[in-house]
Each structure stands twice: as structure tokens, then as C-alpha cells.
Design a protein around this motif. Structure first.
Motif, mmCIF file in Angstrom:
data_model
loop_
_atom_site.group_PDB
_atom_site.id
_atom_site.type_symbol
_atom_site.label_atom_id
_atom_site.label_comp_id
_atom_site.label_asym_id
_atom_site.label_seq_id
_atom_site.Cartn_x
_atom_site.Cartn_y
_atom_site.Cartn_z
ATOM 1 N N LEU A 122 41.804 36.459 47.171
ATOM 2 C CA LEU A 122 40.428 36.466 47.197
ATOM 3 C C LEU A 122 39.875 37.531 45.633
ATOM 4 C CD1 LEU A 122 37.837 34.456 47.130
ATOM 5 C CD2 LEU A 122 37.253 36.107 49.658
ATOM 6 N N GLY A 123 40.371 38.612 46.383
ATOM 7 C CA GLY A 123 40.004 39.598 45.397
ATOM 8 C C GLY A 123 40.070 40.238 44.480
ATOM 9 N N LYS A 124 41.807 39.144 43.814
ATOM 10 C CA LYS A 124 42.273 39.867 42.898
ATOM 11 C C LYS A 124 41.690 38.638 41.940
ATOM 12 C CE LYS A 124 44.877 43.302 42.527
ATOM 13 N NZ LYS A 124 44.704 44.507 42.236
ATOM 14 N N TYR A 125 41.174 37.347 42.370
ATOM 15 C CA TYR A 125 40.872 36.009 40.646
ATOM 16 C C TYR A 125 40.135 36.649 40.953
ATOM 17 C CZ TYR A 125 40.480 31.608 40.224
ATOM 18 O OH TYR A 125 39.802 29.981 39.347
ATOM 19 N N CYS A 126 38.942 37.290 42.080
ATOM 20 C CA CYS A 126 37.644 37.407 41.777
ATOM 21 C C CYS A 126 37.214 38.008 40.296
ATOM 22 C CB CYS A 126 36.618 37.820 42.503
ATOM 23 S SG CYS A 126 36.290 36.679 43.535
ATOM 24 N N GLU A 127 38.756 39.004 40.521
ATOM 25 C CA GLU A 127 38.838 40.258 39.596
ATOM 26 C C GLU A 127 39.432 39.470 38.559
ATOM 27 O OE1 GLU A 127 41.400 43.502 40.544
ATOM 28 O OE2 GLU A 127 41.970 44.323 38.516
ATOM 29 N N PHE A 128 39.758 38.312 38.384
ATOM 30 C CA PHE A 128 40.268 37.750 37.208
ATOM 31 C C PHE A 128 39.491 37.178 36.278
ATOM 32 C CE2 PHE A 128 40.034 33.076 36.036
ATOM 33 C CZ PHE A 128 40.975 33.459 34.371
ATOM 34 N N HIS A 129 38.029 37.072 37.302
ATOM 35 C CA HIS A 129 36.978 35.921 36.523
ATOM 36 C C HIS A 129 36.156 37.267 36.390
ATOM 37 C CE1 HIS A 129 36.545 32.108 37.421
ATOM 38 N NE2 HIS A 129 37.664 32.287 38.660
ATOM 39 N N ARG A 130 35.771 38.671 36.624
ATOM 40 C CA ARG A 130 34.795 39.994 35.980
ATOM 41 C C ARG A 130 35.564 39.616 34.571
ATOM 42 N NH1 ARG A 130 35.639 43.881 39.033
ATOM 43 N NH2 ARG A 130 36.777 45.177 37.906
ATOM 44 N N LEU A 131 37.131 40.150 35.037
ATOM 45 C CA LEU A 131 37.315 40.967 33.008
ATOM 46 C C LEU A 131 36.904 39.389 31.977
ATOM 47 C CD1 LEU A 131 41.197 42.040 34.748
ATOM 48 C CD2 LEU A 131 39.019 43.180 34.030
ATOM 49 N N TYR A 132 36.683 38.274 32.839
ATOM 50 C CA TYR A 132 36.735 37.243 31.918
ATOM 51 C C TYR A 132 35.804 37.168 30.846
ATOM 52 C CZ TYR A 132 38.004 32.346 29.847
ATOM 53 O OH TYR A 132 37.108 31.694 28.818
ATOM 54 N N GLY A 133 34.622 37.502 32.015
ATOM 55 C CA GLY A 133 33.964 37.460 31.829
ATOM 56 C C GLY A 133 33.409 38.805 31.140
ATOM 57 N N GLU A 134 33.805 39.403 31.048
ATOM 58 C CA GLU A 134 33.679 41.184 30.324
ATOM 59 C C GLU A 134 34.726 40.586 28.940
ATOM 60 O OE1 GLU A 134 35.184 43.837 32.780
ATOM 61 O OE2 GLU A 134 32.999 43.788 33.818
ATOM 62 N N LYS A 135 35.015 39.791 29.320
ATOM 63 C CA LYS A 135 36.339 39.120 26.929
ATOM 64 C C LYS A 135 37.501 40.564 27.361
ATOM 65 C CE LYS A 135 33.048 36.752 24.940
ATOM 66 N NZ LYS A 135 31.363 36.242 25.796
ATOM 67 N N ARG A 136 38.002 40.257 28.559
ATOM 68 C CA ARG A 136 38.508 41.205 28.344
ATOM 69 C C ARG A 136 40.226 40.428 28.795
ATOM 70 N NH1 ARG A 136 37.090 45.520 32.838
ATOM 71 N NH2 ARG A 136 39.031 46.850 32.609
ATOM 72 N N PHE A 137 40.663 39.175 28.237
ATOM 73 C CA PHE A 137 41.187 38.176 27.582
ATOM 74 C C PHE A 137 42.606 38.607 27.982
ATOM 75 C CE2 PHE A 137 38.021 36.539 25.316
ATOM 76 C CZ PHE A 137 37.172 35.709 26.621
ATOM 77 N N THR A 138 43.587 39.587 27.590
ATOM 78 C CA THR A 138 44.553 40.386 27.550
ATOM 79 C C THR A 138 44.861 40.421 29.161
ATOM 80 O OG1 THR A 138 44.380 41.192 25.247
ATOM 81 C CG2 THR A 138 47.334 40.970 26.993
ATOM 82 N N GLU A 139 43.771 41.144 29.931
ATOM 83 C CA GLU A 139 44.041 41.770 31.796
ATOM 84 C C GLU A 139 44.070 40.840 31.866
ATOM 85 O OE1 GLU A 139 41.572 45.687 31.604
ATOM 86 O OE2 GLU A 139 40.875 45.088 29.866
ATOM 87 N N ALA A 140 43.657 39.415 31.564
ATOM 88 C CA ALA A 140 42.391 38.909 32.812
ATOM 89 C C ALA A 140 43.895 37.813 32.447
ATOM 90 C CB ALA A 140 41.438 38.047 31.664
ATOM 91 N N ALA A 141 44.143 37.613 31.516
ATOM 92 C CA ALA A 141 45.570 36.706 31.459
ATOM 93 C C ALA A 141 46.882 37.112 32.228
ATOM 94 C CB ALA A 141 45.817 36.703 30.360
ATOM 95 N N LYS A 142 47.156 38.959 31.877
ATOM 96 C CA LYS A 142 48.169 39.343 32.864
ATOM 97 C C LYS A 142 47.923 38.933 34.472
ATOM 98 C CE LYS A 142 50.397 43.669 33.185
ATOM 99 N NZ LYS A 142 50.357 44.529 32.852
ATOM 100 N N LEU A 143 46.624 39.504 34.584
ATOM 101 C CA LEU A 143 45.771 39.173 36.522
ATOM 102 C C LEU A 143 46.718 37.935 36.183
ATOM 103 C CD1 LEU A 143 45.078 40.449 38.816
ATOM 104 C CD2 LEU A 143 42.909 40.000 37.606
ATOM 105 N N LEU A 144 46.047 36.545 35.659
ATOM 106 C CA LEU A 144 45.934 35.410 36.374
ATOM 107 C C LEU A 144 47.714 34.990 36.185
ATOM 108 C CD1 LEU A 144 44.182 33.009 36.493
ATOM 109 C CD2 LEU A 144 44.449 32.081 34.697
#
Lengths: 420, 653
Positions: B538-560
Motif C-alpha cells: 500500500l505504501g509503495k503503491y501510493c509512492e508510485f502515484h506520488r512519483l507519477y503525479g510529480e511526473k517522475r515517470f522513470t522512477e514511477a515505472a521502475k517502482l510499479l
């Protein structure tokens, strides 16, 4: 002690059990009218019935709350040969507006072939476990393996006691000190001189409950048993309601080195035995810290028992009816006004031990009748202290006016608004 | 004397209205501050005529008097101070410290009495109930007893000093004369006032010689004819020896001097120096401690202990502590001769004069309506090491017994229970067990109260209670659909199972609503997210959304991707995650590398092959699902193509 209020329970038949929840903010009642009612205490101390529903198809004997760790959960047992588990759920919004709560049946336990006479949740450290006993002499221990899903209960243990069972009590103290332990009482009234209270203990090796001890001295029918909270003592205390009120100490005997697997044996000591009820005793129950034991008997009285600091038990209080019969259908609220005043006069009490009187040592002389303050009247300071009136006008309430000799310190403020 | 130990007295009876005891059984249930009673049956019982009532029976209400609450609150400070000073100090505590603590306790009682009196005087309509008036008289008696115990046991004043203290004690508790004196002095002609001699005699009886002399001087100026008589009396009063504990004078010297003075008084009486004025003669006889004269002044003495002290003052001013009991006994009998039996206050005071501490405590326990007095007094006496002479451990047991009773009573009150915690802390034998049993019954009505209870438990390492409180609160929050609060309580309770359950609820909510509640809480989980895998997800998934929202797509994709490859995400959630990947795949810029895309594809295949084995969902759902999968496959393939192209061209340069 005095009667603070009387609540019309509105059951259509006799009440068999009233049970407080763990924090004393809710209570549940059950009756021969086959229903259970749940009551919530308001801010002002008034009780409101927030749920009432038909639970069984026979008289409901007992109702008990699970520990709040498991949520708002009730268990009931009935003459209809079943026990049931109920859970409160967040109801429709209009339910809430009407101050009503919604209870749903999670399970019906149908293993018994006779009336289920008692139902008890096990101590919470064992998980969510429910114990029933029945007139056919079987104690059943159920477990909800997933505490989030109360519709699944598995029958873990069946203990055959061979005698008609009337009551069970779990030893409330934690399992670190000893194995799970329960006492079972029998109301079998065969004249055979068999012990009517059995102690069962869980055996880690066999994973079964085994009889550890029989209280052979208790041969008359037993209607209630109650383990006291342990308080860190090395022995256990058990109260028994039979033809009299008994208190036993169960002192574990040291195990012999080569018999580690057998059940614990106990030295059973009779600490007190009271025949004051002069009749069958029906209920025994301890207060929170087991400093007081209450018993109810066929003499229509509830008696309170307390040990002084030397460990001597004495009767310190009696509660009984005033003998007025209840007149069926008349307006109950109207009735509730006048006689309460007289009930208010009933002497200082011993509930919860806030009153220092009485059970510590008996008083020098019996209190004069009529006023709960009468015994302090003897402690009134001598007349001069009283007669120095501050003002002639206040003659009706003459007050002492001590010389202001001490400079009184200003009082520290109270811890503010602790109520919440 | 009467025996107390084994007297068997009928217990207190409380009558419950509308219950016919002869026909029914009385059922009952223990509650935290009250008991419930209800009528139930013997055996089967007749059906029909029932009107079941449940009766709430309370103990006495005095705990709820706001003024007494101040008494409890104030004395708690003193109590805790005393225990701490004992823990901290290594040197043997001094008597004067105990005396000052005792005085603090008494001043709290005094403050209460005065506050009650103030209310009574200041309000025209009686604001006090009869109970309050009784409370005042009980407090007055308590203070009287405490003061005497302080003098005799704590101060343990030696001969000489002892009487001075007793005189003080009598003066404080017979202060009525001051009002009369005021009235007298404010009258036009004090010397002619009808109460003139009453006041003079009262002063003399209390040993307030200076004040008596001042009054007599007023009379003397008006009666020049009798001036020599007044002069003689003034001389006697002036010369009356008073023991000075701080002076150099020994007790023997004092007694000798006093003997001379006594002789002189006696001589004047025999010379009939005062025969012309009966009042003067009475004063002279009082100075001689004449028994019959003193007894004739009963209305001024008002009680036997005043009589005792006055008599000692004028006959045995150097009375030894151990002799007190004989005089006390005698004076009581003389003074109360018409009364058959002494009352509780009398016997308590007499027991004190006999230095029978245990009897004082027992009698007070019986006569008083709360444990406050006996618990605090016994504790103080125990600290003074005065209870040790009683066999074995008995002293500390008695102290603990009384403190436990008092504190248990406090625990039934909705706010005073916090004071009780400290009392239990200082009960070495059972205090902890009592606290554990009581504190888990404190109803956790609000988060604030729960935190308060929690802090108390945490400070005392009561881990089981801490866990239980958090668990209850988590359960309660969930019941009320407050997921955030439920989550933080279950983290506090370190309840992994429950945290998993709530995490699932969060994810369910997300799936149905498309957004998270309590994002701030989840974002700030920190290491506590490791409590359960689902919570971590849950924590990580929310972090993904935060990264996505901040347009840090590469990091978000890696996390996902890692959420699936690390098997952290529940299988049921994979489709959601893959769907989340869609917009990243559709971006112009390549975000998922070729390798990552392969991994995504593998996840998708794993998921679809898995669901094929399971039961098929309904056809309509199946259609939607199939379309989704097709869309994903297409996007993945396209992304793979662009990634390979890009990666190839990067390598080429």
C-alpha cells in the motif's frame, strides 16, 4: 449503596441474564421472551435500548460480550439447544439517526442435543474462543480462526463431563503462568456423592483438555463457578455457588520430575464457606480486582463478601427486595418516582470499596435506623464547633467557624476536563 | 474496654424497590462504578405478570462532590511528594519533614472545610445539601483526629513541649471564644457586657493568659475599689510559668518554678483574696486545676479532651507522653459521666492518647465513610516507621491494603482515576496487578482519552495493555469506517493481520473510487510499513502515484514493475497495476526499457494464464477483461519496439 435508577427493561418475560460490556458503557439483557436487548449509556448516565431482536426459539439463559479487541460481539445460549454469536455492524444511516444499532447473526452452534446452559468467551490471550456447556454434560470449545470472519467457527474440543453441566468459568490469568484452565460445575442432583466441580487443563503435548482436579468436597448441585483474577499470585481462587457460598484456593503442587506430561495437581484449600443464604446459591461473581464477591441465593438476597487485610472473609452487604409486588401493566415511569426516595436512605455501602466502613472491621455499634448518615452523626464535632453560627439568619444550618489559623494554600486547579 | 477485633455485626442492608425477595431470585451484575440488579426466577416461574426492571445501585456519591475532588487532588500531590522524597533521600528523614507533610495534609482539609463554609455563608439560598453539612462535620472531626495524631505520633513531643502542642490543638478546635471576644470588644462597654466573664474564663481555660489579662484590665479600671484584687490576679497570671522548649531551662527547673507559682495561687485562695468576687475566685480555682470547678465549666469546655488539656495545664504541665492515657481515661469518664457509652470520636481520640495507632486506624476505618483519611494517615505513619512494631510485615500490608482500597475507589470516577495510578505505583505488592485490571476497564470514549491511557501504560511497560488498547481503538475506528485512524492504531498495536486487512480496505476503496483517502498518513508510514507485506505494498503503491503525479515517470515505472516482480502486490491487484502502466507505455518518450517491457509482458502472461485456470467470470466482464488485455498487449508490443529502436540507436552512437 442506594438505588440510583430503575430501568424498565421492557422484556415480555423474565430476565435471565444482564451483562456489562468490558468498559461498562453498554449492557445486554436476555430473557425468556427469546430476545436479547442491547443498551447504551448516554452522556447523562441514562440507559437507552439501541437494539432488540429475537435471538432464539426458546428462553435465552445467558448473554456475554466478547473482549472489545474482537469488536462488538455477543454470544447467547438458549433452551433451544443452540448458542449463537452476534456482531454489531454499522447500520443504515436512518438507523443511526434513530439511535439504533444493527446486529447480525454470525453463527449458530448446533452441536448440543440439549439445552445450552452457559456460554463464555475464553480469555482474550487465547484468541477468539467460545465455550458452551449443556445439560447433556458436554463442554464444547469453539474457535474463530480468523477473527475478521466471525461466521466461521470450528469445534476444537469436546469434553464429556458425564454430569449435567450448569456453568463454566475460565481462569482469567494469562497463559504464561500456566496452561489454559477452566472450571465446570454440575447441577446434577443425584444423591451419589460425586464432586460437582471439575477443573480442566489444556495439555500442550496431547493438545487436549484433561481433567486436572475434581473438587470432591462439593457434592451438592452447583449453579455457578467463578475464577478470580489472579493478581500475580501463585495460586488460583475459585468461588462456587452450591448449597452455600464457597471460596477455594487451588495451589498447584510441584510436579514430579518424571511426570511432566500429566495435568497439574492441586492442593485444594477451603478458604471460606458461608451458609448465610440458608438456601440454594445461584450466582457468584467477583468485582474487577476480586476484593469483593457477590452471591445470589434463593433467599432473594444478594450478599457481598470481602476479605480484610488479614484475609478473613466477611459478609459486608446485603441487597434485597422491599417486598412490593410489581403491578403488571401500570405506567412504570410513573411508579419509579416515589419509592426511590426511600431507597436512597440505605446506608453507606461497600460497592467497590470506596466506603471505608464495615468490612474492614465491624462498627462499634449498629447504625441507627433511618439515615445513611446516622453513623457519622456520632462523629459530629462537639456542640461549640457547630454552634458558632456565621449569621443568625442561617440558623437552620448552623455552621462552625473555625479560627482562621492556617493560611490555606490556594488549591491547584483540577486536571481539566478529564472526562474525555 | 470493648473488644473490636471479632465483633460480629450485621452487614449493611440495601433495599431495592419493587422486588419481592420472597418470591424471586435477585440477579446481579458487577459494573465499573455500580451494580445492576434484576428480578429473576426460582426454577421455572409463572409466565405472564412480569414487569422486569433493572436497578442500578450505586455506591455513595461523595466522590462526586466537587470540593472533595479538590481534597483528593491536593492530597495526591502531597502523597506523591512524600513517596518521592523517600525514594530520593539517602539520609534518614527528619521528624520535622514529616510534621510539615502532616501539616500540608491538614491544611488541605482546612481549605475544604473553609470552602464549604464559604459557599454556605455567601449564598442566600442554601447551596449546600445536608450531605455537605455532614461532610463539613466529618472533615472537622478528621482534622481534629489528624492533628492529635500529628502531635502524639509524628511530632512525638516530649514532656513539657507536649502540653504546649495539646494546648494549641484545643485552641484551634475550640475557636468559638474568638467570635465572642470580638463581639465583646466592639460593644460600648466591654466590662459590663453580660458575656464578659464567660470570655475571660474561656481564655483561662484555654491557657490564653495574655488575652485574659487584657480583658481583666478593662474591668479593673472600672472598679478602683477592687483594684488590689485585680492587681493580685494580674500578678498571678503574669507570673504563670510557661515551658520554653527552646530556652535553657530544664524540665526540672520548670517544674520547680511552676510548683512555687501553684503554691502562691493556692495561698491566695486560702487567704480568700478573691472571695469578694465569685468570678475571680472561679478563675483562681481554675488556675489550681480544681476538678469540680472545671467540671462546672462544662459549657465552656464543651468536650472531655478540652477538659483534659486544661486540667493538665493547671495540674501537670510537664505531663509525660506515656502518662497521658491515664489522665485521658479519667477525664473522659468524669466528663461524660451521664453518657453510658463513648461515641466513635471519643474512642478514637482515647486510642490516640493511648498511643494505640492501630486502634485509631481501625476505628477511623469503621466510623468514616471513605478511605481517604485512613489511607493517607496510615501511609504517613508507615513512612515515620511507626507501624513496624506490629508483627512482621503487617505494617506495610495494612498501608497497602488501605491505599489499594482508596485508589480502587478513585478508579470508578471518570476523572479521578488518573490520581489512582500513582497510588497503585506505590503499592509494591499488588499495585501493578490492580492497575492492570483497572486501567483496561477505562472506557476509551475518545482518541484523546485513549492516548492518555496509552501513555500511562507505556510509561509502565505494560505492553499487553498497550497492545490491547491499540487493538480496541483500531477495531473501533474500522467499525466507524475511519480507515486512517484504524491503520495508525493497528500499526501502534503492531498487529500485522489487522494492518493487512485495513490495507486491503484501502486498496478496495481505491479500486472503487480511484483515489486514496488518508494519503498523508500512508505517505508518512516510514519503516512502520514493514509491519505487513500488504501494508508495504500500500505504501509503495501510493509512492508510485506520488512519483507519477510529480511526473517522475522513470522512477514511477521502475517502482510499479518491482511491485509485481517482487511479488509484493497481491495477484488480484496486478491488473490494476498493469492498467496503471498503460499511460506510461503510451507516452511518446520511452519510459519502460526493453528489459522492463519483457518483464511486464511476463507479468501479464502469468496473470492471464493463471486466470484461465480459475473459474471464468461472467461473459460481459470477460469481454471487458479481454479488451483490456488486448490493449495492454498492443501497448507493450509498441513500447517494446520503440525501446529496442531507441536502445539500439543509443548503443550505435
Amino acid at each position: 449503596m442506594f438505588v440510583a435508577r430503575s430501568i424498565p427493561a421492557d422484556h415480555k418475560d423474565l430476565i435471565h441474564d444482564v451483562s456489562y460490556d468490558f468498559h461498562g458503557r453498554r449492557m445486554a439483557t436476555c430473557s425468556s421472551d427469546q430476545s436479547v436487548k442491547v443498551w447504551d449509556k448516554g452522556e447523562n448516565g441514562e440507559w437507552h435500548c439501541t437494539a432488540s431482536w429475537k435471538t432464539h426459539s426458546g428462553s435465552v439463559w445467558r448473554v456475554m460480550w466478547a473482549h472489545p479487541e474482537f469488536g462488538q460481539v455477543l454470544a447467547s445460549c438458549s433452551f433451544d439447544r443452540t448458542a449463537a454469536v452476534w456482531e454489531e455492524i454499522v447500520g443504515e444511516s436512518n438507523d443511526k439517526q434513530r439511535g439504533q444499532s444493527h446486529w447480525i447473526k454470525r453463527t449458530t452452534l448446533v452441536d448440543s442435543r440439549t439445552s445450552v446452559t452457559d456460554v463464555k468467551f475464553a480469555p482474550k490471550h487465547m484468541g477468539l474462543m467460545l465455550t458452551t456447556c449443556s445439560a447433556d454434560g458436554v463442554v464444547r470449545i469453539y474457535e474463530a480462526p480468523d477473527v475478521m470472519n466471525l461466521s466461521q467457527w470450528s469445534l476444537q474440543h469436546e469434553i464429556s463431563c458425564k454430569l449435567s453441566c450448569s456453568c463454566i468459568s475460565w481462569n482469567p490469568s494469562s497463559s504464561r503462568a500456566h496452561s489454559p484452565m477452566l472450571a465446570v460445575g454440575s447441577d446434577d442432583n443425584n444423591p451419589n456423592l460425586v464432586g460437582k466441580v471439575h477443573i480442566y487443563e489444556y495439555n500442550e503435548n496431547t493438545r487436549k483438555y484433561a481433567k486436572a482436579e475434581t473438587l470432591s468436597m462439593v457434592t451438592d448441585p452447583v449453579h455457578d463457578v467463578a475464577f478470580a483474577p489472579n493478581l500475580g499470585r501463585s495460586f488460583h481462587v475459585l468461588a462456587v455457588a452450591t448449597k452455600d457460598v464457597c471460596i477455594f484456593n487451588l495451589v498447584p503442587l510441584r510436579r514430579e520430575p518424571n511426570s511432566t506430561s500429566g495435568p497439574t495437581k492441586f492442593d485444594i484449600q477451603t478458604v471460606a464457606q458461608f451458609e448465610h443464604h440458608n438456601s440454594q446459591v445461584w450466582r457468584v461473581s467477583w468485582n474487577i480486582t476480586s476484593t469483593l464477591l457477590a452471591s445470589s441465593g434463593d433467599d432473594g438476597c444478594v450478599r457481598l463478601w470481602k476479605a480484610n487485610y488479614m484475609g478473613n472473609w466477611k459478609c459486608t452487604g446485603i441487597l434485597k427486595g422491599d417486598g412490593t409486588p410489581v403491578n403488571g401493566t401500570s405506567n412504570q415511569h410513573g411508579m419509579l418516582t416515589s419509592p426511590l426516595g426511600s431507597a436512597n436512605q440505605t446506608i453507606q455501602g461497600s460497592l467497590n470499596g470506596t466506603s471505608a466502613s464495615r468490612y474492614f472491621f465491624p462498627p462499634l455499634e449498629p447504625p441507627r435506623a433511618g439515615s445513611r448518615w446516622s453513623s457519622y452523626a456520632q462523629l459530629l464535632p462537639p456542640p461549640t464547633l457547630i454552634e458558632q453560627t456565621c449569621d443568625a439568619d442561617t440558623a437552620s444550618h448552623q455552621l462552625p467557624h473555625p479560627r482562621r489559623r492556617y493560611t490555606t494554600r490556594p488549591l491547584n486547579p483540577l486536571p481539566e476536563n478529564e472526562g474525555d | 474496654m470493648w473488644e473490636i477485633e471479632e465483633l460480629d455485626v450485621e452487614p449493611v442492608t440495601t433495599v431495592i424497590p419493587w422486588v419481592n425477595s420472597s418470591k424471586c431470585r435477585l440477579g446481579f451484575e458487577w459494573g465499573p462504578g455500580d451494580m445492576l440488579f434484576y428480578e429473576t426466577v426460582k426454577g421455572g416461574g409463572p409466565k405472564g405478570k412480569v414487569c422486569p426492571l433493572i436497578h442500578v445501585v450505586r455506591k455513595d456519591e461523595e466522590m462526586y462532590s466537587p470540593i472533595l475532588r479538590k481534597l483528593f487532588n491536593e492530597s495526591h500531590h502531597i502523597f506523591v511528594g512524600l513517596q518521592r522524597s523517600q525514594e530520593e533521600s539517602t539520609s534518614k528523614p527528619k521528624t520535622h519533614q514529616f510534621v510539615s507533610i502532616s501539616k500540608n495534609y491538614r491544611s488541605v482539609i482546612r481549605a475544604c472545610i473553609e470552602e464549604l463554609q464559604h459557599i454556605a455563608v455567601s449564598s442566600a439560598v442554601s447551596a449546600l445539601t445536608p450531605q455537605d453539612y455532614n461532610q463539613i462535620s466529618i472533615l472537622l472531626a478528621v482534622e481534629l483526629i489528624w492533628n492529635l495524631c500529628e502531635i502524639l505520633f509524628i511530632e512525638a513531643a516530649p514532656a513539657g513541649t507536649l502540653l504546649l502542642h495539646l494546648l494549641d490543638w484545643v485552641q484551634v478546635h475550640n475557636a468559638g471564644v474568638d467570635d465572642e471576644a470580638q463581639e465583646l470588644l466592639h460593644s460600648e462597654d466591654p466590662a459590663q457586657h453580660p458575656k464578659f466573664w464567660d470570655v475571660v474564663i474561656c481564655y483561662v481555660l484555654q491557657g490564653r493568659i495574655q488575652e485574659a489579662r487584657q480583658l481583666l484590665a478593662k474591668q479593673a479600671t472600672q472598679k478602683p475599689a477592687a483594684s488590689s484584687m485585680f492587681k493580685t490576679m494580674d500578678g498571678l497570671l503574669k507570673k504563670m510559668p510557661v515551658f520554653n522548649p527552646s530556652g535553657n531551662q530544664t524540665l526540672t527547673e520548670f517544674e520547680l518554678k511552676w510548683g512555687h507559682w501553684y503554691e502562691e495561687c493556692n495561698r491566695h485562695l486560702e487567704d480568700s483574696s478573691f472571695a469578694s468576687n465569685s468570678n475571680m475566685e472561679t478563675v483562681c480555682k481554675i488556675l489550681l486545676g480544681d476538678k469540680d470547678t472545671l467540671l462546672s465549666q462544662k459549657k465552656h469546655l464543651t468536650n472531655w479532651y478540652h477538659f483534659l488539656v486544661t486540667r493538665l495545664l493547671y495540674t501537670h504541665p510537664a505531663v509525660k507522653p506515656q502518662d497521658l492515657q491515664y489522665y485521658a481515661q479519667e477525664c473522659m469518664v468524669l466528663f461524660l459521666k451521664n453518657r453510658i457509652e463513648p461515641e466513635p470520636l471519643d474512642s478514637i481520640l482515647l486510642a490516640a492518647f493511648k498511643f494505640d495507632i492501630l486502634q485509631v486506624i481501625k476505628d477511623c476505618s469503621i466510623a468514616l465513610n471513605n478511605w481517604w483519611f485512613v489511607a493517607h494517615l496510615t501511609d504517613l505513619l508507615d513512612h515515620c516507621k511507626l507501624l513496624q512494631s506490629h508483627n512482621l510485615n503487617f505494617g506495610s500490608n495494612l498501608r497497602e491494603f488501605l491505599l489499594l482500597e482508596y485508589a480502587s475507589g478513585l478508579f470508578t470516577h471518570h476523572s479521578l482515576w488518573q490520581l489512582a495510578v500513582d497510588y497503585f505505583d506505590y503499592c509494591p505488592e499488588f499495585g501493578k496487578a490492580y492497575l492492570e485490571l483497572h486501567i483496561e476497564r477505562v472506557s476509551l470514549d475518545t482518541e484523546r482519552k485513549a492516548l492518555k491511557v496509552l501513555r500511562i501504560c507505556e510509561q509502565r511497560q505494560m505492553t499487553e495493555q498497550v497492545r490491547s488498547i491499540c487493538k480496541i481503538m483500531a477495531k473501533k475506528s474500522l467499525h466507524n469506517n475511519r480507515l486512517g485512524s484504524a491503520l495508525s492504531w493497528s500499526i501502534r498495536a503492531k498487529d500485522a493481520g489487522f494492518a493487512t486487512l485495513i490495507s486491503d480496505r484501502f486498496l478496495e476503496d481505491y479500486c472503487s473510487r480511484g483515489s486514496f483517502s488518508d494519503l498523508e498518513l500512508i505517505d508518512n508510514l516510514g519503516t512502520s510499513m514493514l509491519l505487513s507485506d500488504r501494508l508495504t505494498f500500500l505504501g509503495k503503491y501510493c509512492e508510485f502515484h506520488r512519483l507519477y503525479g510529480e511526473k517522475r515517470f522513470t522512477e514511477a515505472a521502475k517502482l510499479l514493475l518491482s511491485l509485481m516482480t517482487a511479488r509484493l502486490a497481491p495477484r488480484s491487484f496486478w491488473m490494476t497495476l498493469l492498467t496503471d502502466a498503460l499511460p506510461l507505455l503510451e507516452q511518446k518518450k520511452v519510459i519502460f526499457s526493453a528489459e522492463q517491457t519483457y518483464e511486464l509482458m511476463q507479468c501479464l502472461e502469468e496473470l492471464t494464464s493463471c486466470s484461465e485456470q480459475n473459474e471464468r467470470p461472467s461473459e460481459q466482464e470477460d469481454d471487458i477483461e479481454l479488451t483490456k488485455v488486448e490493449l495492454l498487449r498492443l501497448a507493450l508490443a509498441r513500447n517494446l519496439a520503440s525501446a529496442i529502436v531507441q536502445e539500439g540507436s543509443v548503443n550505435a552512437f
